[in-house]
Design a protein around this motif. Structure first.
Motif, PDB file in Angstrom:
ATOM      1  N   GLN A 147      56.437 -18.790 -18.521  1.00  9.05           N
ATOM      2  CA  GLN A 147      56.840 -17.571 -19.235  1.00  9.05           C
ATOM      3  C   GLN A 147      58.139 -16.962 -18.703  1.00  9.05           C
ATOM      4  O   GLN A 147      58.976 -16.485 -19.471  1.00  9.05           O
ATOM      5  N   PHE A 148      58.333 -16.994 -17.387  1.00  7.99           N
ATOM      6  CA  PHE A 148      59.506 -16.342 -16.781  1.00  7.99           C
ATOM      7  C   PHE A 148      60.824 -16.959 -17.235  1.00  7.99           C
ATOM      8  O   PHE A 148      61.870 -16.321 -17.157  1.00  7.99           O
ATOM      9  N   ALA A 149      60.788 -18.204 -17.709  1.00  6.45           N
ATOM     10  CA  ALA A 149      62.030 -18.901 -18.079  1.00  6.45           C
ATOM     11  C   ALA A 149      62.383 -18.742 -19.556  1.00  6.45           C
ATOM     12  O   ALA A 149      63.382 -19.298 -20.012  1.00  6.45           O
ATOM     13  N   ILE A 150      61.581 -17.980 -20.325  1.00  2.00           N
ATOM     14  CA  ILE A 150      61.894 -17.763 -21.746  1.00  2.00           C
ATOM     15  C   ILE A 150      63.222 -17.006 -21.855  1.00  2.00           C
ATOM     16  O   ILE A 150      63.457 -16.031 -21.152  1.00  2.00           O
ATOM     17  N   SER A 151      64.072 -17.457 -22.760  1.00  2.00           N
ATOM     18  CA  SER A 151      65.366 -16.804 -22.957  1.00  2.00           C
ATOM     19  C   SER A 151      65.205 -15.475 -23.690  1.00  2.00           C
ATOM     20  O   SER A 151      64.349 -15.331 -24.561  1.00  2.00           O
ATOM     21  N   THR A 152      66.034 -14.505 -23.313  1.00  2.00           N
ATOM     22  CA  THR A 152      66.052 -13.215 -24.013  1.00  2.00           C
ATOM     23  C   THR A 152      67.283 -13.093 -24.912  1.00  2.00           C
ATOM     24  O   THR A 152      67.522 -12.051 -25.498  1.00  2.00           O
ATOM     25  N   GLU A 153      68.047 -14.164 -25.011  1.00  2.00           N
ATOM     26  CA  GLU A 153      69.278 -14.170 -25.808  1.00  2.00           C
ATOM     27  C   GLU A 153      68.914 -14.395 -27.273  1.00  2.00           C
ATOM     28  O   GLU A 153      68.486 -15.488 -27.670  1.00  2.00           O
ATOM     29  N   GLU A 154      69.061 -13.352 -28.088  1.00  2.00           N
ATOM     30  CA  GLU A 154      68.585 -13.429 -29.462  1.00  2.00           C
ATOM     31  C   GLU A 154      69.364 -14.436 -30.319  1.00  2.00           C
ATOM     32  O   GLU A 154      68.839 -14.950 -31.301  1.00  2.00           O
ATOM     33  N   THR A 155      70.613 -14.737 -29.966  1.00  2.00           N
ATOM     34  CA  THR A 155      71.394 -15.668 -30.786  1.00  2.00           C
ATOM     35  C   THR A 155      70.821 -17.083 -30.712  1.00  2.00           C
ATOM     36  O   THR A 155      70.914 -17.842 -31.670  1.00  2.00           O
ATOM     37  N   ARG A 156      70.203 -17.419 -29.565  1.00  2.00           N
ATOM     38  CA  ARG A 156      69.548 -18.728 -29.453  1.00  2.00           C
ATOM     39  C   ARG A 156      68.049 -18.507 -29.624  1.00  2.00           C
ATOM     40  O   ARG A 156      67.264 -18.678 -28.696  1.00  2.00           O
ATOM     41  N   TYR A 157      67.687 -18.093 -30.836  1.00  2.00           N
ATOM     42  CA  TYR A 157      66.314 -17.633 -31.112  1.00  2.00           C
ATOM     43  C   TYR A 157      65.277 -18.717 -30.835  1.00  2.00           C
ATOM     44  O   TYR A 157      64.127 -18.423 -30.510  1.00  2.00           O
ATOM     45  N   TYR A 158      65.676 -19.988 -30.949  1.00  2.00           N
ATOM     46  CA  TYR A 158      64.725 -21.092 -30.737  1.00  2.00           C
ATOM     47  C   TYR A 158      64.320 -21.228 -29.266  1.00  2.00           C
ATOM     48  O   TYR A 158      63.418 -21.996 -28.933  1.00  2.00           O
ATOM     49  N   LEU A 159      64.999 -20.498 -28.375  1.00  2.00           N
ATOM     50  CA  LEU A 159      64.618 -20.488 -26.954  1.00  2.00           C
ATOM     51  C   LEU A 159      63.798 -19.238 -26.598  1.00  2.00           C
ATOM     52  O   LEU A 159      63.442 -19.049 -25.440  1.00  2.00           O
ATOM     53  N   ASN A 160      63.505 -18.384 -27.598  1.00  2.00           N
ATOM     54  CA  ASN A 160      62.813 -17.116 -27.334  1.00  2.00           C
ATOM     55  C   ASN A 160      61.295 -17.269 -27.326  1.00  2.00           C
ATOM     56  O   ASN A 160      60.551 -16.400 -27.806  1.00  2.00           O
ATOM     57  N   GLY A 161      60.821 -18.398 -26.811  1.00  2.00           N
ATOM     58  CA  GLY A 161      59.381 -18.622 -26.757  1.00  2.00           C
ATOM     59  C   GLY A 161      59.065 -19.827 -25.894  1.00  2.00           C
ATOM     60  O   GLY A 161      59.946 -20.404 -25.246  1.00  2.00           O
ATOM     61  N   ALA A 196      54.121 -12.847 -28.643  1.00  2.00           N
ATOM     62  CA  ALA A 196      52.793 -13.455 -28.790  1.00  2.00           C
ATOM     63  C   ALA A 196      52.334 -14.052 -27.466  1.00  2.00           C
ATOM     64  O   ALA A 196      51.153 -13.937 -27.094  1.00  2.00           O
ATOM     65  N   VAL A 197      53.247 -14.676 -26.732  1.00  2.00           N
ATOM     66  CA  VAL A 197      52.924 -15.249 -25.418  1.00  2.00           C
ATOM     67  C   VAL A 197      52.376 -14.162 -24.492  1.00  2.00           C
ATOM     68  O   VAL A 197      51.359 -14.351 -23.807  1.00  2.00           O
ATOM     69  N   ALA A 198      53.037 -12.991 -24.476  1.00  2.00           N
ATOM     70  CA  ALA A 198      52.595 -11.887 -23.605  1.00  2.00           C
ATOM     71  C   ALA A 198      51.198 -11.407 -23.999  1.00  2.00           C
ATOM     72  O   ALA A 198      50.369 -11.125 -23.130  1.00  2.00           O
ATOM     73  N   GLU A 199      50.927 -11.321 -25.306  1.00  2.00           N
ATOM     74  CA  GLU A 199      49.601 -10.886 -25.765  1.00  2.00           C
ATOM     75  C   GLU A 199      48.533 -11.921 -25.424  1.00  2.00           C
ATOM     76  O   GLU A 199      47.434 -11.577 -24.993  1.00  2.00           O
ATOM     77  N   ILE A 200      48.863 -13.199 -25.629  1.00  2.00           N
ATOM     78  CA  ILE A 200      47.905 -14.264 -25.314  1.00  2.00           C
ATOM     79  C   ILE A 200      47.552 -14.226 -23.836  1.00  2.00           C
ATOM     80  O   ILE A 200      46.390 -14.351 -23.450  1.00  2.00           O
ATOM     81  N   GLN A 201      48.563 -14.009 -22.994  1.00  2.00           N
ATOM     82  CA  GLN A 201      48.315 -13.967 -21.546  1.00  2.00           C
ATOM     83  C   GLN A 201      47.343 -12.848 -21.185  1.00  2.00           C
ATOM     84  O   GLN A 201      46.423 -13.038 -20.392  1.00  2.00           O
ATOM     85  N   LYS A 202      47.502 -11.670 -21.794  1.00  2.00           N
ATOM     86  CA  LYS A 202      46.594 -10.553 -21.502  1.00  2.00           C
ATOM     87  C   LYS A 202      45.188 -10.842 -22.019  1.00  2.00           C
ATOM     88  O   LYS A 202      44.199 -10.512 -21.357  1.00  2.00           O
ATOM     89  N   LEU A 203      45.092 -11.450 -23.198  1.00  2.00           N
ATOM     90  CA  LEU A 203      43.775 -11.748 -23.766  1.00  2.00           C
ATOM     91  C   LEU A 203      43.076 -12.858 -22.994  1.00  2.00           C
ATOM     92  O   LEU A 203      41.857 -12.844 -22.850  1.00  2.00           O
ATOM     93  N   VAL A 204      43.832 -13.817 -22.475  1.00  2.00           N
ATOM     94  CA  VAL A 204      43.246 -14.874 -21.639  1.00  2.00           C
ATOM     95  C   VAL A 204      42.656 -14.264 -20.371  1.00  2.00           C
ATOM     96  O   VAL A 204      41.577 -14.649 -19.916  1.00  2.00           O
ATOM     97  N   ASP A 205      43.359 -13.272 -19.798  1.00  2.00           N
ATOM     98  CA  ASP A 205      42.856 -12.602 -18.593  1.00  2.00           C
ATOM     99  C   ASP A 205      41.516 -11.926 -18.858  1.00  2.00           C
ATOM    100  O   ASP A 205      40.637 -11.890 -17.993  1.00  2.00           O
ATOM    101  N   ASP A 206      41.358 -11.352 -20.067  1.00  2.00           N
ATOM    102  CA  ASP A 206      40.123 -10.642 -20.405  1.00  2.00           C
ATOM    103  C   ASP A 206      39.052 -11.574 -20.949  1.00  2.00           C
ATOM    104  O   ASP A 206      37.886 -11.211 -21.007  1.00  2.00           O
ATOM    105  N   GLY A 207      39.454 -12.764 -21.389  1.00  2.00           N
ATOM    106  CA  GLY A 207      38.567 -13.626 -22.174  1.00  2.00           C
ATOM    107  C   GLY A 207      37.594 -14.432 -21.349  1.00  2.00           C
ATOM    108  O   GLY A 207      37.467 -14.272 -20.131  1.00  2.00           O
TER     109      GLY A 207
END
Length: 373
Positions: free
Chosen positions: A144-158, A205-216
């Protein structure tokens, strides 16, 4: 609608669903959570049109019905009610309001009709498999930490999930990169995942999945198509998300195979030394220089404005001497993901990417681009 529900159960469910609701919305209905009575109790649903989270909570249903109320407001109300309280939710048809009662507390919230609430229909999801929650959590946490935050390269935003054959065994692989560093983690592919399309799950979605996995619970049911993914967690939480419509780059090309200089260092001591010397580094550069020679590693930082710092470590290294620079923050991010006592760096030269692992053949592999120092 008239229902009574236990505060703890309602708060837990609101905690799961309200997080997807953006605090600022130009479309009023997207600020709301949908409350609908069902056979098993009270169903809660929230969406931002890209992600939808649904959960059903046990409730005493007196009158069936449905409405929508501001998600963050109802969450804050329930959060501030005393532990062990019973919460009564009631709507009256004429006023378009919901009344919340608990003990001597009473709140009236403006409501919008359920008919206005959008439905993020998942459509056909031909690929389905179950994955242990612990394995899904590891795939996400270590990339997760390596996901790009650069919106122009949207295909790296996940995170890019796909299956791949490795020495005759099918693996499920997660990859993330921002162009400066790359994280690749794999696990044995779950039964049913063979033939699944490569998918890019977006950052939110990745951030939400991570929180739900913690609770699941122990396993997560995954259903997907090239455009959408649905995850069902133990406890009845369901998350549907759109996937990033783009092509993830051929990451294998940037993973070096010929790096023959092997540096093994005690992971914890290395991380602490990087953290200490980087105190001097400039916020913009954050470059730390690694000067490695036989049996010894010298870390140094020079900042014209703040001064300089050096620290030496004993290491296992037998190749020719090498000076190479890295972003200190990136080094710390990667070493934090390693699980062993040692970190293995495979180096080539000061201008080439470096490979970092716990050990040879470890399921997690990291690539870091050097900096000029």
């Amino acid at each position: 609608m008239r229902v009574t529900v236990e505060r703890a159960a309602l708060l837990r469910s609101l905690g799961h669903v309200h997080r997807v609701v953006e605090r600022r919305n130009t479309i009023p209905i997207l600020s709301n959570v949908l409350l609908r009575t069902g056979e098993n109790g009270l169903q809660l649903k929230a969406t931002d049109l890209d992600i939808e989270v649904t959960e059903t909570v046990a409730a005493d249903v007196l009158d069936a019905g449905a409405t929508t109320v501001p998600a963050h407001v109802i969450y804050d109300i329930v959060r501030k009610l005393p532990e062990g309280a019973q919460v009564s939710l009631e709507t009256s048809g004429e006023t378009g309001q919901m009344t919340i009662r608990s003990g001597r507390s009473r709140f009236a919230l403006g409501a919008l009709p359920e008919g206005d609430f959008p439905d993020l229909a998942a459509g056909e999801l031909p690929h389905s498999f179950s994955i242990p929650a612990s394995e899904l959590k590891q795939l996400i946490e270590k990339t997760q930490f390596a996901i790009s935050t650069e919106e122009t390269r949207y295909y790296l935003n996940g995170i890019y999930f796909h299956t791949v054959e490795v020495e005759g065994a099918l693996k499920l692989r997660a990859v993330a990169t921002d162009g400066h560093r790359l994280a690749r983690v794999e696990t044995d592919a779950p039964e049913g995942s063979r033939g699944m399309p490569g998918i890019i799950v977006p950052r939110k979605a990745v951030a939400e999945i991570q929180k739900l996995v913690d609770d699941g619970g122990e396993s997560v049911q995954v259903e997907l198509s090239p455009a959408k993914i649905r995850l069902t967690f133990a406890g009845g939480v369901t998350l549907i998300s759109k996937l990033i419509d783009g092509t993830f780059p051929d990451y294998q090309r940037v993973i070096p195979t010929g790096n023959d200089k092997r540096l093994t260092v005690e992971r914890d001591a290395f991380a602490k030394a990087v953290d200490r010397v980087s105190t001097i580094s400039s916020e913009r550069g954050r470059a730390v220089k690694l000067a490695v020679a036989e049996g010894r590693l010298a870390l140094s930082v020079t900042n014209p404005d703040a001064g300089s710092a050096t620290e030496e470590l004993d290491v296992d290294y037998e190749a020719s001497a090498l000076d190479i620079g890295f972003n200190a923050r990136y080094l710390l991010d990667i070493t934090a993901q390693l699980q062993g006592d040692t970190a293995l760096f495979k180096l080539a030269d000061p201008g080439s990417p470096t490979l970092i692992q716990d050990r040879d053949g470890a399921p997690a592999l990291y690539v870091l681009m050097p900096m000029r120092v």
